[in-house]
Design an enzyme around this catalytic site. Structure first.
Site, PDB file in Angstrom:
ATOM      1  N   HIS A 196      -3.247   7.576   3.302  1.00  0.00           N
ATOM      2  CA  HIS A 196      -1.929   7.744   3.919  1.00  0.00           C
ATOM      3  C   HIS A 196      -2.175   8.551   5.187  1.00  0.00           C
ATOM      4  O   HIS A 196      -1.842   9.731   5.275  1.00  0.00           O
ATOM      5  CB  HIS A 196      -1.009   8.485   2.933  1.00  0.00           C
ATOM      6  CG  HIS A 196       0.451   8.432   3.280  1.00  0.00           C
ATOM      7  ND1 HIS A 196       0.923   7.977   4.492  1.00  0.00           N
ATOM      8  CD2 HIS A 196       1.555   8.786   2.568  1.00  0.00           C
ATOM      9  CE1 HIS A 196       2.244   8.054   4.500  1.00  0.00           C
ATOM     10  NE2 HIS A 196       2.650   8.542   3.346  1.00  0.00           N
TER      11      HIS A 196
ATOM     12  N   ARG B  98       3.577  -0.341   4.581  1.00  0.00           N
ATOM     13  CA  ARG B  98       3.227   0.364   3.339  1.00  0.00           C
ATOM     14  C   ARG B  98       3.186  -0.672   2.226  1.00  0.00           C
ATOM     15  O   ARG B  98       4.166  -1.398   2.016  1.00  0.00           O
ATOM     16  CB  ARG B  98       4.282   1.416   3.016  1.00  0.00           C
ATOM     17  CG  ARG B  98       4.169   1.905   1.586  1.00  0.00           C
ATOM     18  CD  ARG B  98       5.103   3.028   1.278  1.00  0.00           C
ATOM     19  NE  ARG B  98       4.690   4.245   1.940  1.00  0.00           N
ATOM     20  CZ  ARG B  98       5.066   5.468   1.559  1.00  0.00           C
ATOM     21  NH1 ARG B  98       5.853   5.620   0.518  1.00  0.00           N
ATOM     22  NH2 ARG B  98       4.664   6.523   2.218  1.00  0.00           N
TER      23      ARG B  98
ATOM     24  N   ARG C  99      10.992   9.314   3.141  1.00  0.00           N
ATOM     25  CA  ARG C  99      10.601  10.102   4.311  1.00  0.00           C
ATOM     26  C   ARG C  99       9.766   9.330   5.316  1.00  0.00           C
ATOM     27  O   ARG C  99      10.018   9.368   6.514  1.00  0.00           O
ATOM     28  CB  ARG C  99       9.831  11.365   3.888  1.00  0.00           C
ATOM     29  CG  ARG C  99      10.705  12.509   3.495  1.00  0.00           C
ATOM     30  CD  ARG C  99      10.010  13.356   2.469  1.00  0.00           C
ATOM     31  NE  ARG C  99       9.937  12.624   1.218  1.00  0.00           N
ATOM     32  CZ  ARG C  99      10.847  12.711   0.255  1.00  0.00           C
ATOM     33  NH1 ARG C  99      11.822  13.554   0.371  1.00  0.00           N
ATOM     34  NH2 ARG C  99      10.767  11.962  -0.833  1.00  0.00           N
ATOM     35  N   THR C 100       8.748   8.628   4.822  1.00  0.00           N
ATOM     36  CA  THR C 100       7.865   7.922   5.754  1.00  0.00           C
ATOM     37  C   THR C 100       8.664   6.854   6.490  1.00  0.00           C
ATOM     38  O   THR C 100       8.585   6.722   7.716  1.00  0.00           O
ATOM     39  CB  THR C 100       6.674   7.293   4.999  1.00  0.00           C
ATOM     40  OG1 THR C 100       6.043   8.327   4.239  1.00  0.00           O
ATOM     41  CG2 THR C 100       5.672   6.687   5.942  1.00  0.00           C
TER      42      THR C 100
ATOM     43  N   LYS D 144       8.703 -17.401  -1.735  1.00  0.00           N
ATOM     44  CA  LYS D 144       8.461 -18.852  -1.808  1.00  0.00           C
ATOM     45  C   LYS D 144       6.975 -19.159  -1.857  1.00  0.00           C
ATOM     46  O   LYS D 144       6.562 -20.291  -1.690  1.00  0.00           O
ATOM     47  CB  LYS D 144       9.066 -19.535  -0.577  1.00  0.00           C
ATOM     48  CG  LYS D 144      10.548 -19.362  -0.403  1.00  0.00           C
ATOM     49  CD  LYS D 144      10.994 -20.184   0.803  1.00  0.00           C
ATOM     50  CE  LYS D 144      12.322 -19.742   1.360  1.00  0.00           C
ATOM     51  NZ  LYS D 144      12.517 -20.202   2.721  1.00  0.00           N
TER      52      LYS D 144
HETATM   53  N1  ASP Z   1       5.163  10.486  -0.205  1.00  0.00           N
HETATM   54  C1  ASP Z   1       3.760  10.557  -0.544  1.00  0.00           C
HETATM   55  C2  ASP Z   1       3.143   9.182  -0.605  1.00  0.00           C
HETATM   56  O1  ASP Z   1       3.743   8.223  -0.188  1.00  0.00           O
HETATM   57  C3  ASP Z   1       3.514  11.372  -1.755  1.00  0.00           C
HETATM   58  C4  ASP Z   1       4.037  10.841  -3.050  1.00  0.00           C
HETATM   59  O2  ASP Z   1       4.621   9.755  -3.131  1.00  0.00           O
HETATM   60  O3  ASP Z   1       3.829  11.559  -4.029  1.00  0.00           O
HETATM   61  O4  ASP Z   1       2.004   9.053  -1.054  1.00  0.00           O
END
Ligand code: ASP
Length: 361
Positions: free
Chosen positions: A172, A139, A89-90, A118
């Site tokens: 987050h 991320r 989703r993100t 490397k």
């Molecule tokens: N999508 C959210 C996160 O990236 C929640 C999860 O993974 O549980 O933290």
């Protein structure tokens, strides 16, 4: 001249500052957001501004002419999505947000096929991205890496903004933005986001979305927070210390059914077993009472909502999905609009978009 603040202090000194003090370094010189690293950068006024902008964007995007207008806003910029941790989703909502604003995107999701394999340091990788791109959305499993990279880039000869799309079990911030946006929209015709009770349930110790959202909620008047979890996964003391400092009313419980009738919003989360220190650690914890099914639905006020950052396992029964109070699918879509608003604000398009909205809608 640089449009953002230079971090004119050494990394270690910056790192040791309280989060609230760091925020000034992360803004454009005019005070608007530049790097997005943690929830503490947002106050109520900024959250309302972002929500207003997201509302304008989603209305504008409904027409062909509006879509073309939005796509002209940041078509001269490119974004790199550096996601070394799993994401659906993100990742997809950020890609969509960039597309809505006309940005081109590239991605690194598997560091085993980049030069990190490397032996290149993450720092050098990020500096490489900044040579080709105008925004990094990242991320990573490492707590604090986005922050360190923001410091590095801001002091380099090619500073570009960073958006933290999830940093280890820590923060987050953009998930918290979409959660707040969902709450604001849900209660906008019912007296707004004030005097409410939000129940958090599940793995509150390791769920980074809960940490960020709990903080953002402190910006709003009289929001009581109830944390429901099995004892080993109960919310961390540092979160409660913040609530104490801010005079926010809260309670900890291990009885979901007992607190549901009080809730205006129930925020369910999954067990974050990827952070287990030993194999099967989470499986040994009895989580059977921390699930939301038809029995829990029967206890919920007709005006309350059910949220989840997703992905879900079995903590919300699929039988609940059809209920109008189940907000998690809309919550997910809200993520795309609020992330679009954030990127638009970072690149200084807020006023042009609001003017277009005023003139055409
Ligand atoms: N999508 C959210 C996160 O990236 C929640 C999860 O993974 O549980 O933290």
């Amino acid at each position: 001249m640089r449009k953002h603040n230079i971090f004119d202090i050494p990394w270690k000194t910056f790192q040791a500052l309280p989060l609230e003090e760091k925020s000034a370094y992360l803004a454009h010189r005019d005070g608007t957001i530049y790097h997005t690293l943690f929830a503490q950068q947002f106050d109520e006024a900024l959250l309302e501004r972002l929500a207003l902008l997201a509302n304008a964007i989603r209305a504008i995007a409904k027409t062909r002419a509006g879509t073309a207008f939005l796509q002209s806003q940041v078509c001269h910029k490119r974004a790199m999505l550096y996601f070394s941790q799993p994401s659906s989703r993100t990742f997809l909502s950020f890609i969509s947000a960039c597309q809505i604003l006309g940005m081109k995107t590239a991605e690194v999701r598997d560091t085993s096929i980049s030069s990190e394999f490397k032996g290149e340091s993450k720092e050098d990788s990020i500096r490489t991205f900044s040579s080709y791109f105008d925004l990094i959305i990242m991320r990573t499993p490492e707590k604090g890496l986005a922050e360190q990279m923001a410091w590095t880039l801001s002091n380099s000869d090619r500073p570009i903004p960073i958006i933290n799309a999830g940093s280890g079990p820590d923060q987050h911030p953009t998930q918290a933005l979409l959660d707040i946006y969902t709450l604001l929209r849900s209660f906008e015709r019912r007296g707004g986001l004030r005097d409410r009770t939000v129940v958090f349930c599940g793995d509150l110790l390791r769920g980074r979305t809960v940490r960020s959202l709990s903080y953002l909620l402190t910006n709003f008047s009289n929001i009581r927070q109830i944390f429901v979890a099995p004892e080993p996964l109960q919310i961390a003391p540092d979160v409660l210390e913040i609530l104490d400092k801010k005079g926010v009313s809260y309670a900890c419980s291990n009885n979901l059914q007992a607190v549901i009738p009080e809730a205006d919003a129930v925020y369910m989360t999954r067990i974050q077993d990827e952070w287990d220190k030993s194999k099967g650690e989470s499986a040994r914890i009895d989580t059977s009472h921390f699930k939301f099914g038809l029995n829990e639905l029967a206890l919920l006020s007709p005006r309350a909502i059910i949220m989840h950052p997703l992905p879900r396992r079995d903590e919300i029964s699929t039988e609940v999905d059809g209920d109008p109070r189940a907000m998690y699918w809309r919550q997910m879509r809200n993520g795309m609009w609020i992330r679009t608003a954030l990127i638009a604000m970072v690149f200084g398009c807020e006023h042009a978009i609001l003017d277009y909205h005023r003139a055409n809608f």
